[in-house]
Design an enzyme around this catalytic site. Structure first.
Site, PDB file in Angstrom:
ATOM      1  N   TRP A 104      47.194  73.750  37.277  1.00 34.09           N
ATOM      2  CA  TRP A 104      46.655  75.210  37.369  1.00 34.09           C
ATOM      3  C   TRP A 104      47.876  76.028  37.551  1.00 34.09           C
ATOM      4  O   TRP A 104      47.771  77.322  36.965  1.00 34.09           O
ATOM      5  CB  TRP A 104      45.398  75.259  38.334  1.00 34.09           C
ATOM      6  CG  TRP A 104      44.190  74.497  37.770  1.00 34.09           C
ATOM      7  CD1 TRP A 104      43.593  73.499  38.582  1.00 34.09           C
ATOM      8  CD2 TRP A 104      43.632  74.764  36.767  1.00 34.09           C
ATOM      9  NE1 TRP A 104      42.544  73.123  37.664  1.00 34.09           N
ATOM     10  CE2 TRP A 104      42.486  73.862  36.434  1.00 34.09           C
ATOM     11  CE3 TRP A 104      43.656  75.788  35.503  1.00 34.09           C
ATOM     12  CZ2 TRP A 104      41.481  73.838  35.680  1.00 34.09           C
ATOM     13  CZ3 TRP A 104      42.636  75.764  34.484  1.00 34.09           C
ATOM     14  CH2 TRP A 104      41.549  74.873  34.532  1.00 34.09           C
ATOM     15  N   ASP A 174      45.439  81.190  44.095  1.00 34.07           N
ATOM     16  CA  ASP A 174      44.385  80.671  43.351  1.00 34.07           C
ATOM     17  C   ASP A 174      43.737  79.618  44.325  1.00 34.07           C
ATOM     18  O   ASP A 174      44.256  78.836  44.512  1.00 34.07           O
ATOM     19  CB  ASP A 174      44.716  79.970  42.142  1.00 34.07           C
ATOM     20  CG  ASP A 174      43.470  79.241  41.328  1.00 34.07           C
ATOM     21  OD1 ASP A 174      42.511  79.408  41.673  1.00 34.07           O
ATOM     22  OD2 ASP A 174      43.929  78.834  40.251  1.00 34.07           O
ATOM     23  N   LYS A 198      33.144  75.282  42.197  1.00 34.18           N
ATOM     24  CA  LYS A 198      33.570  74.214  42.936  1.00 34.18           C
ATOM     25  C   LYS A 198      33.163  74.116  44.262  1.00 34.18           C
ATOM     26  O   LYS A 198      32.110  73.162  44.598  1.00 34.18           O
ATOM     27  CB  LYS A 198      35.202  74.318  43.007  1.00 34.18           C
ATOM     28  CG  LYS A 198      36.135  73.841  41.799  1.00 34.18           C
ATOM     29  CD  LYS A 198      35.790  74.616  40.763  1.00 34.18           C
ATOM     30  CE  LYS A 198      36.576  74.425  39.486  1.00 34.18           C
ATOM     31  NZ  LYS A 198      37.960  74.542  39.143  1.00 34.18           N
TER      32      LYS A 198
HETATM   33  C1  LIG Z   1      38.620  75.089  37.938  1.00 36.06           C
HETATM   34  C2  LIG Z   1      40.029  75.929  38.311  1.00 36.06           C
HETATM   35  C3  LIG Z   1      40.483  76.823  37.567  1.00 36.06           C
HETATM   36  C4  LIG Z   1      39.832  77.535  36.125  1.00 36.06           C
HETATM   37  O1  LIG Z   1      38.631  78.117  36.535  1.00 36.06           O
HETATM   38  P1  LIG Z   1      37.737  78.673  35.506  1.00 36.06           P
HETATM   39  O2  LIG Z   1      36.661  79.381  36.161  1.00 36.06           O
HETATM   40  O3  LIG Z   1      37.323  77.547  34.438  1.00 36.06           O
HETATM   41  O4  LIG Z   1      38.621  79.719  34.665  1.00 36.06           O
HETATM   42  C5  LIG Z   1      41.563  77.632  38.028  1.00 36.06           C
HETATM   43  N1  LIG Z   1      42.405  77.129  39.073  1.00 36.06           N
HETATM   44  C6  LIG Z   1      41.892  75.994  39.808  1.00 36.06           C
HETATM   45  C7  LIG Z   1      42.581  75.559  41.030  1.00 36.06           C
HETATM   46  C8  LIG Z   1      40.681  75.302  39.288  1.00 36.06           C
HETATM   47  O5  LIG Z   1      40.266  74.550  40.152  1.00 36.06           O
END
Ligand SMILES: *Cc1c(COP(=O)(O)O)cnc(C)c1O
Length: 372
Positions: A104, A174, A198
């Site tokens: 990511w 993030d 999540k």
């Molecule tokens: C799932 C995830 C993403 C992507 O998220 P989307 O909502 O599908 O764009 C980005 N960063 C992390 C750390 C993730 O776990």
């Protein structure tokens, strides 16, 4: 209940049963409203209240002060890979520093490069992202526009235990896969973003928490819907927001507060669950080989390999037969990934632990028999 499995999906992921039950109970008519959350206007007083309570829920759990705004956006965490540099980097001469700790982080920096100069402050690609920088290991540029981290790398299963020191630079994170799984000191951050699917609900809504002074960086050449100022000014409703996802996020906040007892308790609960699985790894004599180094392994996504791919396939299919589903690792790491977010019950993790122990034993028996 009888036909619910233990769902180890990396996301969208397991939700707390009481939240699902409340959503079911209110599906046809919100109490006192007489219409479903799916049917009401995003400008109705009923939705005003839902949105306000959700913001208040987040402020309460994370103890967010007046220096930070909370907005709800769409486009997932992936859109934030672009919006962060569009708003915080575009047109500037300084660099945005990125710590690339997994898939990511690597995806995030690609989008930043489109908007300005970036600097790689650390890159774990050489060891397939099995670790984080050691203390003081970030090589920051002289005065970064911001420093970007990924608090938990969902695919590799590495997680920062505490923020690195980045001096005066705004810390941008993030937090998609560990948001609301533990307390964080929001005052240390310039901007935090997290998609909800999540730990914090369902897909469709992304939470952005940002320090008010950073809004001054956004330029007037930004498209209106990609400008953080629009969402602050319009109270997250410049257009129709993902109303159902906001509602679920609100229920999750309430569940963490009232049923779990807040984020400290949530974190203890999550660490205990992860410990059950890491204990099996550590005592398996290498049969289960963890991907992440022990000092940075994740409480959210437990990643490990078995001695060969045939065994991994058997492990996954035998688990599924016991109602333990979605354990296959991401193709870039292989092996097994058990995502054990907030809503995964201890009983689910205990069932997985028991499967791991039983599988290891039967593999040993089969090896002995074959050797005879
Ligand atoms: C799932 C995830 C993403 C992507 O998220 P989307 O909502 O599908 O764009 C980005 N960063 C992390 C750390 C993730 O776990």
């Amino acid at each position: 209940m009888a036909d619910r499995v233990f769902n180890f999906s990396p996301g969208p992921a397991v939700l707390p049963l009481p939240v699902l039950e409340q959503a079911r109970d209110e599906m046809l008519a919100l109490p006192g409203i007489g219409s479903s959350i799916l049917e009401i206007s995003h400008r109705s007083p009923a939705f005003d209240r839902i949105l306000d309570e959700t913001v208040a829920g987040l402020r309460g759990l994370l103890q967010i002060g007046d220096d930070h705004e909370i907005v709800f956006l769409q486009g997932g965490a992936s859109l934030q890979f672009s919006m962060v540099p569009m708003n915080l980097l575009r047109g500037r001469s300084d660099k945005a520093d990125y710590a690339i700790t997994g898939t990511w982080g690597a995806t995030a920096i690609k989008e930043a490069r489109r908007e300005g100069a970036v600097h790689v402050a650390w890159d774990g690609a050489g060891s397939n992202y099995d670790r984080l920088p050691d203390r003081g290991g970030l090589a920051l540029s002289p005065r970064p526009a911001y420093v970007h981290l990924t608090s938990n790398e969902t695919i590799q299963g590495v997680q920062w235990k505490r923020e690195p020191d980045v001096g005066d630079a705004p810390l941008v994170c993030d937090c998609s896969s560990d948001f609301l799984s533990r307390p964080i000191d929001v005052s240390r951050y310039g901007l935090i973003y997290a998609c909800a699917q999540k730990n914090a609900g369902i897909s469709g809504v992304t939470v952005v928490i940002l320090r008010k002074d950073l809004l001054e960086r956004s330029r007037d050449d930004l498209p209106r819907m990609l400008d953080y100022r629009t969402f602050v000014k319009e109270g997250s409703r410049p257009n129709t927001p993902p109303t159902f996802a906001v509602y679920i996020l609100g229920l999750i906040c309430r569940w963490i507060r009232d049923k779990i007892g807040g984020l400290e308790a949530m974190a203890r609960h999550n660490a205990a669950k992860a410990g059950l699985l890491y204990d099996v790894l550590d005592a398996s004599g290498g049969f289960y080989a963890g991907h992440a180094r022990p000092d940075c392994r994740s409480d959210m996504n437990v990643t490990f390999r078995l001695p060969d791919e045939a065994l991994e396939k058997q492990f996954v299919s035998q688990a599924a037969a016991k109602g333990l589903v979605d354990l296959k690792g991401h193709r870039s790491v292989g092996g097994i990934r058990a995502s054990i977010y907030n809503a995964m019950p201890v009983a689910g993790v205990e069932a997985l632990r028991d499967h791991m122990l039983a599988f290891m034993e039967s593999a040993a028996t089969a090896r002995t028999a074959a050797a005879r």
